[in-house]
Design a protein around this motif. Structure first.
Motif, PDB file in Angstrom:
ATOM      1  N   ASP A  26       0.879  -1.175   0.000  1.00 45.29           N
ATOM      2  CA  ASP A  26       0.000   0.000   0.000  1.00 45.29           C
ATOM      3  C   ASP A  26       0.911   1.218   0.000  1.00 45.29           C
ATOM      4  OD1 ASP A  26      -1.843   1.994   0.368  1.00 45.29           O
ATOM      5  OD2 ASP A  26      -2.552   1.279   2.311  1.00 45.29           O
ATOM      6  N   HIS A  27       0.954   1.935  -1.091  1.00 46.90           N
ATOM      7  CA  HIS A  27       1.840   3.083  -1.238  1.00 46.90           C
ATOM      8  C   HIS A  27       1.167   4.399  -0.889  1.00 46.90           C
ATOM      9  CE1 HIS A  27      -0.496   2.768  -4.893  1.00 46.90           C
ATOM     10  NE2 HIS A  27      -0.322   4.069  -5.037  1.00 46.90           N
ATOM     11  N   CYS A  28      -0.133   4.366  -0.637  1.00 48.47           N
ATOM     12  CA  CYS A  28      -0.897   5.587  -0.395  1.00 48.47           C
ATOM     13  C   CYS A  28      -0.671   6.066   1.044  1.00 48.47           C
ATOM     14  CB  CYS A  28      -2.380   5.327  -0.651  1.00 48.47           C
ATOM     15  SG  CYS A  28      -3.399   6.810  -0.545  1.00 48.47           S
ATOM     16  N   SER A  29      -0.270   7.323   1.178  1.00 46.52           N
ATOM     17  CA  SER A  29       0.003   7.876   2.507  1.00 46.52           C
ATOM     18  C   SER A  29      -1.251   8.425   3.183  1.00 46.52           C
ATOM     19  CB  SER A  29       1.054   8.985   2.413  1.00 46.52           C
ATOM     20  OG  SER A  29       0.590  10.030   1.581  1.00 46.52           O
ATOM     21  N   CYS A  30      -2.346   8.466   2.464  1.00 45.95           N
ATOM     22  CA  CYS A  30      -3.587   8.987   3.023  1.00 45.95           C
ATOM     23  C   CYS A  30      -4.116   8.030   4.092  1.00 45.95           C
ATOM     24  CB  CYS A  30      -4.623   9.172   1.917  1.00 45.95           C
ATOM     25  SG  CYS A  30      -6.168   9.872   2.508  1.00 45.95           S
ATOM     26  N   THR A  31      -4.504   8.584   5.225  1.00 46.49           N
ATOM     27  CA  THR A  31      -5.006   7.747   6.320  1.00 46.49           C
ATOM     28  C   THR A  31      -6.527   7.772   6.424  1.00 46.49           C
ATOM     29  OG1 THR A  31      -4.708   9.582   7.855  1.00 46.49           O
ATOM     30  CG2 THR A  31      -2.888   8.015   7.673  1.00 46.49           C
ATOM     31  N   LYS A  32      -7.171   8.560   5.576  1.00 46.63           N
ATOM     32  CA  LYS A  32      -8.633   8.633   5.609  1.00 46.63           C
ATOM     33  C   LYS A  32      -9.234   7.516   4.765  1.00 46.63           C
ATOM     34  CE  LYS A  32      -9.115  13.458   6.660  1.00 46.63           C
ATOM     35  NZ  LYS A  32      -9.911  14.627   6.480  1.00 46.63           N
ATOM     36  N   ALA A  33     -10.362   6.998   5.226  1.00 44.40           N
ATOM     37  CA  ALA A  33     -11.068   5.979   4.457  1.00 44.40           C
ATOM     38  C   ALA A  33     -11.640   6.621   3.194  1.00 44.40           C
ATOM     39  CB  ALA A  33     -12.178   5.373   5.300  1.00 44.40           C
ATOM     40  N   CYS A  34     -11.333   6.028   2.048  1.00 44.48           N
ATOM     41  CA  CYS A  34     -11.768   6.600   0.781  1.00 44.48           C
ATOM     42  C   CYS A  34     -11.829   5.478  -0.246  1.00 44.48           C
ATOM     43  CB  CYS A  34     -10.757   7.658   0.339  1.00 44.48           C
ATOM     44  SG  CYS A  34     -10.980   8.268  -1.339  1.00 44.48           S
ATOM     45  N   LYS A  35     -12.837   5.509  -1.084  1.00 45.11           N
ATOM     46  CA  LYS A  35     -12.942   4.447  -2.088  1.00 45.11           C
ATOM     47  C   LYS A  35     -11.875   4.567  -3.169  1.00 45.11           C
ATOM     48  CE  LYS A  35     -16.285   5.693  -5.607  1.00 45.11           C
ATOM     49  NZ  LYS A  35     -17.602   5.397  -6.132  1.00 45.11           N
ATOM     50  N   PHE A  36     -11.134   5.688  -3.199  1.00 49.42           N
ATOM     51  CA  PHE A  36     -10.061   5.863  -4.172  1.00 49.42           C
ATOM     52  C   PHE A  36      -8.675   5.697  -3.543  1.00 49.42           C
ATOM     53  CE2 PHE A  36     -13.682   8.160  -5.932  1.00 49.42           C
ATOM     54  CZ  PHE A  36     -13.803   7.485  -7.141  1.00 49.42           C
ATOM     55  N   HIS A  37      -8.616   5.134  -2.330  1.00 49.86           N
ATOM     56  CA  HIS A  37      -7.345   4.903  -1.636  1.00 49.86           C
ATOM     57  C   HIS A  37      -6.419   4.077  -2.540  1.00 49.86           C
ATOM     58  CE1 HIS A  37      -4.672   4.397   1.819  1.00 49.86           C
ATOM     59  NE2 HIS A  37      -4.450   3.193   1.322  1.00 49.86           N
TER      60      HIS A  37
ATOM     61  N   ASN B 148      -5.641  14.619   0.292  1.00 49.54           N
ATOM     62  CA  ASN B 148      -5.010  14.563   1.620  1.00 49.54           C
ATOM     63  C   ASN B 148      -3.515  14.271   1.550  1.00 49.54           C
ATOM     64  OD1 ASN B 148      -7.247  15.110   3.324  1.00 49.54           O
ATOM     65  ND2 ASN B 148      -8.046  13.090   2.851  1.00 49.54           N
ATOM     66  N   CYS B 149      -3.103  13.461   0.583  1.00 50.82           N
ATOM     67  CA  CYS B 149      -1.681  13.109   0.499  1.00 50.82           C
ATOM     68  C   CYS B 149      -0.820  14.300   0.071  1.00 50.82           C
ATOM     69  CB  CYS B 149      -1.471  11.927  -0.443  1.00 50.82           C
ATOM     70  SG  CYS B 149      -1.985  12.236  -2.140  1.00 50.82           S
ATOM     71  N   PHE B 150      -1.425  15.376  -0.410  1.00 46.76           N
ATOM     72  CA  PHE B 150      -0.673  16.577  -0.791  1.00 46.76           C
ATOM     73  C   PHE B 150      -0.526  17.563   0.366  1.00 46.76           C
ATOM     74  CE2 PHE B 150      -1.328  16.893  -5.687  1.00 46.76           C
ATOM     75  CZ  PHE B 150      -1.023  15.553  -5.840  1.00 46.76           C
ATOM     76  N   HIS B 151      -1.312  17.414   1.424  1.00 51.65           N
ATOM     77  CA  HIS B 151      -1.357  18.402   2.494  1.00 51.65           C
ATOM     78  C   HIS B 151       0.003  18.675   3.120  1.00 51.65           C
ATOM     79  CE1 HIS B 151      -5.965  18.031   3.315  1.00 51.65           C
ATOM     80  NE2 HIS B 151      -5.689  18.216   2.037  1.00 51.65           N
ATOM     81  N   ASN B 152       0.730  17.635   3.543  1.00 51.31           N
ATOM     82  CA  ASN B 152       2.021  17.849   4.200  1.00 51.31           C
ATOM     83  C   ASN B 152       3.006  18.562   3.282  1.00 51.31           C
ATOM     84  OD1 ASN B 152       1.299  16.769   6.656  1.00 51.31           O
ATOM     85  ND2 ASN B 152       2.050  14.730   6.171  1.00 51.31           N
TER      86      ASN B 152
END
Length: 100
Positions: A43-54, A73-77
């Motif tokens: 899993d390479h996605c850094s987003c921690t929110k539940a999302c159907k596009f994770h 969300n992965c762009f925020h930091n």
């Protein structure tokens, strides 16, 4: 594989900034190959929110580009770090002004 702040991609950008496009592209191609291999098992996605596009970056980024309301969300930091660097130019006075 960690995408955010990846040392290989940072090295590619160093080469691009030095004007060494061929070497930058070579290193960037290595990064993409590493990413594609990692995506098969990790899993390479850094987003921690539940999302159907994770983990479905193409779809996620396209959706955000289309609605132009906010960033993924992965762009925020990454963006917050850039804003912090810009804010340093005025000794972070904008943050102080908003906290009054």
């Amino acid at each position: 594989m960690i995408i955010d702040g990846n040392p290989k991609e940072k090295k590619a950008m160093e080469e691009f900034h030095k004007g060494n496009r061929a070497e930058g592209l070579k290193i960037q191609d290595e990064f993409v190959e590493d990413l594609r291999n990692a995506m098969k098992t990790q899993d390479h996605c850094s987003c921690t929110k539940a999302c159907k596009f994770h983990g479905k970056c193409i779809e996620c980024v396209a959706i955000h580009r289309a609605h132009e309301d906010h960033l993924p969300n992965c762009f925020h930091n990454m963006i917050n770090k850039k804003i912090m660097n810009i804010s340093e130019l005025t000794e972070h006075t904008i943050a102080e002004d908003f906290n009054k």
